[in-house]
Motif scaffolding. Structure first.
Motif, PDB file in Angstrom:
ATOM      1  N   CYS A 169     -16.319  -6.569  26.399  1.00 57.23           N
ATOM      2  CA  CYS A 169     -16.961  -6.049  25.193  1.00 57.23           C
ATOM      3  C   CYS A 169     -17.456  -7.182  24.289  1.00 57.23           C
ATOM      4  O   CYS A 169     -18.326  -6.956  23.435  1.00 57.23           O
ATOM      5  CB  CYS A 169     -16.018  -5.135  24.413  1.00 57.23           C
TER       6      CYS A 169
ATOM      7  N   LEU B  68     -24.990  -4.199  22.805  1.00 57.73           N
ATOM      8  CA  LEU B  68     -25.014  -4.001  21.352  1.00 57.73           C
ATOM      9  C   LEU B  68     -26.044  -4.895  20.665  1.00 57.73           C
ATOM     10  O   LEU B  68     -26.455  -4.608  19.543  1.00 57.73           O
ATOM     11  CB  LEU B  68     -23.624  -4.263  20.757  1.00 57.73           C
TER      12      LEU B  68
ATOM     13  N   LEU C  42     -17.428  -7.696  16.177  1.00 60.17           N
ATOM     14  CA  LEU C  42     -17.136  -6.493  16.943  1.00 60.17           C
ATOM     15  C   LEU C  42     -16.677  -5.332  16.058  1.00 60.17           C
ATOM     16  O   LEU C  42     -16.686  -4.178  16.478  1.00 60.17           O
ATOM     17  CB  LEU C  42     -16.066  -6.806  17.993  1.00 60.17           C
TER      18      LEU C  42
ATOM     19  N   ARG D  32     -19.139  -2.321  15.960  1.00 60.28           N
ATOM     20  CA  ARG D  32     -19.629  -1.795  17.239  1.00 60.28           C
ATOM     21  C   ARG D  32     -20.116  -0.347  17.142  1.00 60.28           C
ATOM     22  O   ARG D  32     -20.997   0.066  17.898  1.00 60.28           O
ATOM     23  CB  ARG D  32     -18.535  -1.899  18.304  1.00 60.28           C
TER      24      ARG D  32
ATOM     25  N   TYR E 287     -10.705  -3.533  23.011  1.00 62.71           N
ATOM     26  CA  TYR E 287     -11.014  -4.014  21.666  1.00 62.71           C
ATOM     27  C   TYR E 287      -9.828  -4.793  21.089  1.00 62.71           C
ATOM     28  O   TYR E 287     -10.016  -5.833  20.451  1.00 62.71           O
ATOM     29  CB  TYR E 287     -11.368  -2.839  20.753  1.00 62.71           C
TER      30      TYR E 287
END
Length: 380
Positions: A56, A62, A99, A102, A246
C-alpha cells in the motif's frame, strides 16, 4: 523566515513550568513502564525487522510518488488529480504519513489537484535529528515554499491533528495563500494543548513527556511499536487484510532509520523507459545511496539500451565522462507528453536536487529547485 508578531513566544516562567512538567510526567511514565521492562525486557525492547514496505506504500493507484527538496530538506508527497484543477494540500497528523488520506485522495482527485505530503520527520521525507529543524517558524516557511513549487499562488489545506495545527498557522500567517481551510480533530492553537485528561494514548501527560530527550523515542519503539497499535486501534477492529497492511505500513514508516553510507563517486544511472525487468522504482532506490548522480532515460529502449539505442547511450556516456560538450535536447513534444519525457535528458540532480538518503545536514540550498518527479516509493 517568519517575523510575524502573530506567533507569541512563551515567557521564561512558562518555559520553566514546561520543563518541570516534562520531568514530572516523564518520571511517572518511567515508573509505570518499569515493571514491564523488569518482567520481560526481551519483549519490551522487541522490534520486528521490516526491510520492505507494504504494497500500500508503493502502489501508485492513489497517485504519483514524488520528491522536492526545499532548503536542504527532502519532502516526499503523493500527487493525484488534474494539474489544471485547484490545489488541495493534505497535512497528516501524528503518528502518521501521507497514507492517512487514502480514503480522501480518490474522491478529491475527481475535482482537485491533490497533494498529500509526508511532513518533515515522517514517512519518506527527511528526518533531521536536531530539534532546531522543527521550530514552528521553519515548518511553516517550508510549507509555504512547498506550495509555491507547484506554480500556484493559492491553495486549500486540509489538516488532521498536527497537520491541522500547522494549517492554523498557515491561515494566520499566510492567509492570502489559503483559499479554504479544513481542520480535522484540531482546535485553534490557543486551545490545542487543552487535552482531555485521562488515559488516552496522547493525553496531556504524554505531550509533556514527549519534550524530553531520547526517552519518548525509546518509549515509542517499545514492544514492536505498540504506539502504532494504540493509536490505530480502529484499524484493528475489523481485522481485515487491508487494514492489517495499513498498520504494518505505519510501523514500517515509523521505524525507519538512517543506516546506509552514501557512495561519493559520481555516478550515471541509465535505464530504458520500456525496460520489462528493471523498474523505475529500483533506479530511484539506487540513487538513495549516491551523493552525486545523473539519470539518463533512454526513450524507446528496453533492457538493452546500449544495443537498442547505441548512439544515444554512447552520447550520454561521452557527455558524462567529459569527452564531448554536445547536449542532446529532448523535443518539446516529449516534455509535454509525460514526466518520462522530461527525464529523457540527463538530469543533473547531484547535491543540488536530492540527497536521497535521510541526511542529517545543516547546509541550506538558497535557490529552490524545481519539483523532482519519481514513480514509486523509496526505502532506506
Amino acid at each position: 523566515m517568519i517575523t510575524n508578531d502573530k506567533i507569541v513566544h512563551v515567557s521564561v516562567l512558562e518555559i520553566v513550568k514546561l520543563h518541570l512538567l516534562s520531568f514530572v510526567y516523564g518520571l511517572c511514565l518511567i515508573v509505570k513502564r518499569f515493571p514491564k521492562w523488569v518482567w520481560n525486557p526481551k519483549k519490551f525492547f522487541m522490534m520486528q525487522q521490516r526491510d520492505k514496505p507494504p504494497l500500500c506504500l508503493v502502489d501508485n493507484n492513489l497517485g504519483t510518488h514524488s520528491y522536492v527538496k526545499i532548503k536542504g530538506v527532502k519532502f516526499h508527497y503523493v500527487e493525484a488529480g488534474n494539474k489544471n484543477d485547484p490545489l488541495i494540500l493534505l497535512l497528516h497528523g501524528f503518528p502518521d504519513c501521507w497514507l492517512s488520506w487514502r480514503e480522501q485522495i480518490p474522491c478529491l482527485a475527481q475535482h482537485y489537484r491533490v497533494i498529500a505530503i509526508d511532513l518533515k520527520g515522517f514517512g519518506d521525507s527527511d528526518k533531521p535529528a536536531a530539534k532546531s529543524y522543527y521550530k514552528i517558524q521553519i515548518l511553516i516557511e517550508e510549507l509555504k515554499q512547498f506550495i509555491l513549487t507547484f506554480g500556484v499562488k493559492q491553495c486549500s489545506i486540509i489538516g488532521h491533528d498536527l497537520g491541522g495545527l500547522l494549517g492554523w498557522y498557515m491561515v494566520a500567517l499566510y492567509g492570502d495563500m489559503i483559499h479554504k481551510f479544513i481542520a480535522i480533530s484540531c482546535p485553534h492553537p490557543n486551545f490545542y494543548w487543552n487535552r482531555t485528561p485521562g488515559d488516552s494514548i496522547f493525553d496531556l501527560k504524554w505531550i509533556h513527556f514527549s519534550r524530553l530527550p531520547f526517552l519518548p523515542e525509546i518509549d515509542a519503539l517499545k514492544e514492536d511499536l505498540s504506539i502504532i497499535n494504540d493509536a490505530f486501534q480502529h484499524l484493528q477492529l475489523n481485522n481485515t487484510n487491508s487494514e492489517k497492511d495499513y498498520v504494518e505500513a505505519y510501523k514500517y514508516t515509523f521505524s525507519r532509520k538512517d543506516t546506509c553510507d552514501q557512495i561519493s563517486t559520481k555516478t550515471l544511472l541509465i535505464i530504458g523507459n520500456m525496460d520489462p525487468i528493471v523498474t523505475i522504482e529500483s533506479i530511484v532506490q539506487s540513487s538513495e545511496y549516491i551523493k552525486n548522480f545523473n539519470v539518463k532515460m533512454i526513450l524507446g529502449a528496453q533492457h538493452f539500451p546500449h544495443q537498442q539505442k547505441p548512439d544515444v547511450v554512447n552520447e550520454a556516456i561521452k557527455l558524462f565522462m567529459g569527452t564531448t560538450t554536445h547536449v542532446e535536447k529532448p523535443s518539446s513534444k516529449n516534455i509535454m507528453s509525460s514526466w518520462l519525457g522530461s527525464l529523457s535528458n540527463t538530469v543533473k540532480y547531484g547535491n543540488h536536487m536530492f540527497d536521497a538518503v535521510h541526511k542529517k545536514t545543516s547546509g541550506v540550498v538558497n535557490v529552490l529547485p524545481n519539483k523532482v518527479f519519481y514513480l514509486g516509493q523509496t526505502t532506506s
